[in-house]
Design an enzyme around this catalytic site. Structure first.
Site, PDB file in Angstrom:
ATOM      1  N   CYS A  98      74.224  -6.913 -10.619  1.00 57.77           N
ATOM      2  CA  CYS A  98      73.084  -7.458 -11.361  1.00 57.77           C
ATOM      3  C   CYS A  98      71.760  -7.420 -10.604  1.00 57.77           C
ATOM      4  O   CYS A  98      70.706  -7.640 -11.195  1.00 57.77           O
ATOM      5  CB  CYS A  98      73.377  -8.901 -11.783  1.00 57.77           C
ATOM      6  SG  CYS A  98      74.831  -9.043 -12.840  1.00 57.77           S
ATOM      7  N   HIS A 132      69.905  -9.794 -20.551  1.00 60.47           N
ATOM      8  CA  HIS A 132      70.247  -9.411 -19.184  1.00 60.47           C
ATOM      9  C   HIS A 132      70.809  -7.986 -19.156  1.00 60.47           C
ATOM     10  O   HIS A 132      72.019  -7.786 -19.123  1.00 60.47           O
ATOM     11  CB  HIS A 132      71.271 -10.418 -18.640  1.00 60.47           C
ATOM     12  CG  HIS A 132      71.764 -10.145 -17.263  1.00 60.47           C
ATOM     13  ND1 HIS A 132      71.075  -9.384 -16.330  1.00 60.47           N
ATOM     14  CD2 HIS A 132      72.910 -10.542 -16.632  1.00 60.47           C
ATOM     15  CE1 HIS A 132      71.765  -9.337 -15.202  1.00 60.47           C
ATOM     16  NE2 HIS A 132      72.892 -10.019 -15.365  1.00 60.47           N
ATOM     17  N   CYS A 135      72.143 -13.967  -9.228  1.00 58.06           N
ATOM     18  CA  CYS A 135      73.499 -13.919  -8.700  1.00 58.06           C
ATOM     19  C   CYS A 135      74.047 -12.519  -8.945  1.00 58.06           C
ATOM     20  O   CYS A 135      73.505 -11.756  -9.745  1.00 58.06           O
ATOM     21  CB  CYS A 135      74.384 -14.981  -9.342  1.00 58.06           C
ATOM     22  SG  CYS A 135      74.486 -14.885 -11.150  1.00 58.06           S
ATOM     23  N   GLY A 168      77.732 -10.201  -9.408  1.00 54.07           N
ATOM     24  CA  GLY A 168      79.171 -10.151  -9.579  1.00 54.07           C
ATOM     25  C   GLY A 168      79.872  -9.692  -8.317  1.00 54.07           C
ATOM     26  O   GLY A 168      79.368  -8.837  -7.594  1.00 54.07           O
TER      27      GLY A 168
END
Length: 462
Positions: A137, A392, A424, A426
């Site tokens: 991300c 997102h 954040c 993954g």
């Protein structure tokens, strides 16, 4: 004759004037800062090798599989924003030293080729190289950090960085089998958890209840709706000329997509309360308090300050620092709470010095936790809404947040100086970058107003 104590006092004052500048603030300007901002140190002198951003643009963000860009591929999304930044700045395409694009879900070698093809669509010559980067991300932000590092290293003076994601065409999926040894390593097991489950873990571990998460989601939509109504996104959005295909007939209709389509200003606690948990029975994470699955692209044109000055281009923002950190994969959403302090410290700042935070809202649970953990003023965080309302698009999010942040800083003028982009990641990471508003340098002056004086030279300030 002056007393000993008086003489010592005068010597003490004199010593303060002639003491050496501490090593940790060397290179900083010593003149007073007239901006009235909160930074703990004076504004920097202009440095020719500062890495600056002269343009940061994005496509609209639209809902995957249902939105206006659902039938638009990565090539057309990227070509649109590539061409827009070059047209708006007047930079000749052949001057670009490298293009770095973040992407998560597109097949690796295919997506790299698509980015290269997009550069040709935008009129960029074959002499300009292209590559992709994938740090989940944070890929779009990582691309910006990579280009900044290359410019600082002297590899080139102009670079194009950004990200793209076509979640309609490339849904999230695990390809192939899973190594059986994963069962022997708790950290590795966390890497296999669905992101929604990690959200539930954060909520349970840190006491983020359903009501708090839904309230956070409502605020995100309301802020985004207000920003959209005020036209705040228009300066960062590039309309996309594309087509929309009817899923039943296959008929294609030409359209121009110019606005984000996931914002729901009418969202209420009642409407969110009716949604069932999406990842765990009796859980608290729902489709309504999670980020939207989204299509979109964003890019930033970067160069040295000297190059921007030579070209007469105004500076939108200055890249100051970047940090990527690792955290427990099973609660990966806490990443920004670790990455932000690290990036801010690398910039020589404190959290209170930051005027605007763009923190990706992967889930309301983790975003709420990070804001509370760091003790941030919520009024400084995502003033125009976040991913719960806007969406997102994984690989593009870092570049999208950067564009939104820099345009917000510019609108605020002297009322804002520093901003942070963070998210954040993954598999258990976090990333953050610090940016400074383009007009960060005070005009140097040693003159001060002297009230009542009329017999001064013409150079005095009165």
């Amino acid at each position: 004759m002056e007393s000993t104590s008086s003489a010592q006092g005068r010597l003490s004052v004199l010593a303060k004037h002639i003491c050496p500048v501490p090593t940790d603030v060397q290179g900083l300007s010593l003149q007073g800062c007239s901006a009235g901002d909160s930074a703990a140190y004076e504004r920097r002198n202009i440095a020719d090798d500062d890495v600056v951003i002269v343009a940061a643009l994005r496509t609209p963000l639209t809902k995957a599989r249902r939105g206006g860009l659902k039938d638009t591929d990565a090539v057309d999304l990227l070509a649109t924003v590539f061409k827009a930044v070059l047209d708006r700045t007047g930079v000749e395409p052949q001057a670009i030293g490298d293009i770095v694009i973040g992407s998560v879900l597109g097949p690796s070698s295919q997506r790299a080729n698509e980015c290269r093809i997009a550069s040709f669509f935008a009129g960029i010559p074959e002499t300009v190289p292209v590559r992709t980067v994938n740090r989940q991300c944070s890929s779009g932000l990582q691309a910006i950090a990579d280009v900044a590092a290359a410019i600082r290293a002297g590899f080139y003076t102009i670079g194009l960085a950004g990200g793209v994601e076509t979640m309609s065409l490339n849904p999230m999926a695990w390809e192939g089998g899973i190594n059986p040894r994963v069962e022997s390593f708790p950290g590795a097991q966390g890497c296999m958890m669905p992101m929604g489950v990690t959200s539930e873990n954060v909520a349970a571990k840190f006491g983020i209840d359903r009501k708090s998460q839904d309230e956070f989601a409502v605020r995100s939509h309301r802020k985004a709706a207000a920003a959209k109504a005020a036209g705040k996104f228009k300066e960062e959005i590039v309309p996309v000329s594309t087509k929309v295909k009817d899923p039943k007939t296959g008929a294609e209709t030409p359209v121009i997509i110019s606005e984000d389509d996931g914002v729901r200003g009418s969202t209420t606690m009642e409407s969110l309360g009716a949604l069932k948990p999406a990842f765990k029975k009796n859980g608290t994470t729902t489709a309504g308090n999670s980020s939207q699955v989204t299509d979109g692209a964003a890019v930033a044109l970067m160069m040295t300050r000297a190059e921007a000055r030579r070209r007469g281009l105004p500076v939108l923002g200055v890249f100051r620092s970047f940090a990527a950190v690792g955290v427990d994969p099973s609660i990966m959403g806490v990443g920004p709470a670790v990455a932000i302090p690290e990036a801010v410290a690398r910039a020589g700042l404190a959290l209170d010095d930051i005027d605007v935070y763009e923190i990706n809202e992967a889930f309301a649970s983790q975003a709420s936790y990070c804001i509370g953990k760091l003790g941030l003023d919520e009024n400084k965080v995502n003033p125009n809404g976040g991913a719960i309302a806007l969406g997102h698009p994984l690989g593009a999010t870092g570049a999208r947040c950067t564009a939104t942040l820099l345009h917000e800083l510019r609108r605020r003028g002297r009322g804002a100086r520093f901003g942070v982009v963070s998210m954040c990641i993954g598999s258990g990471m976090g990333a953050a970058a610090v940016f400074e508003a383009g007009g960060e340098v005070d005009k140097f002056t040693t003159a001060h107003a002297v009230p009542g004086q009329v017999l001064l030279s013409k150079d005095a300030i009165v």
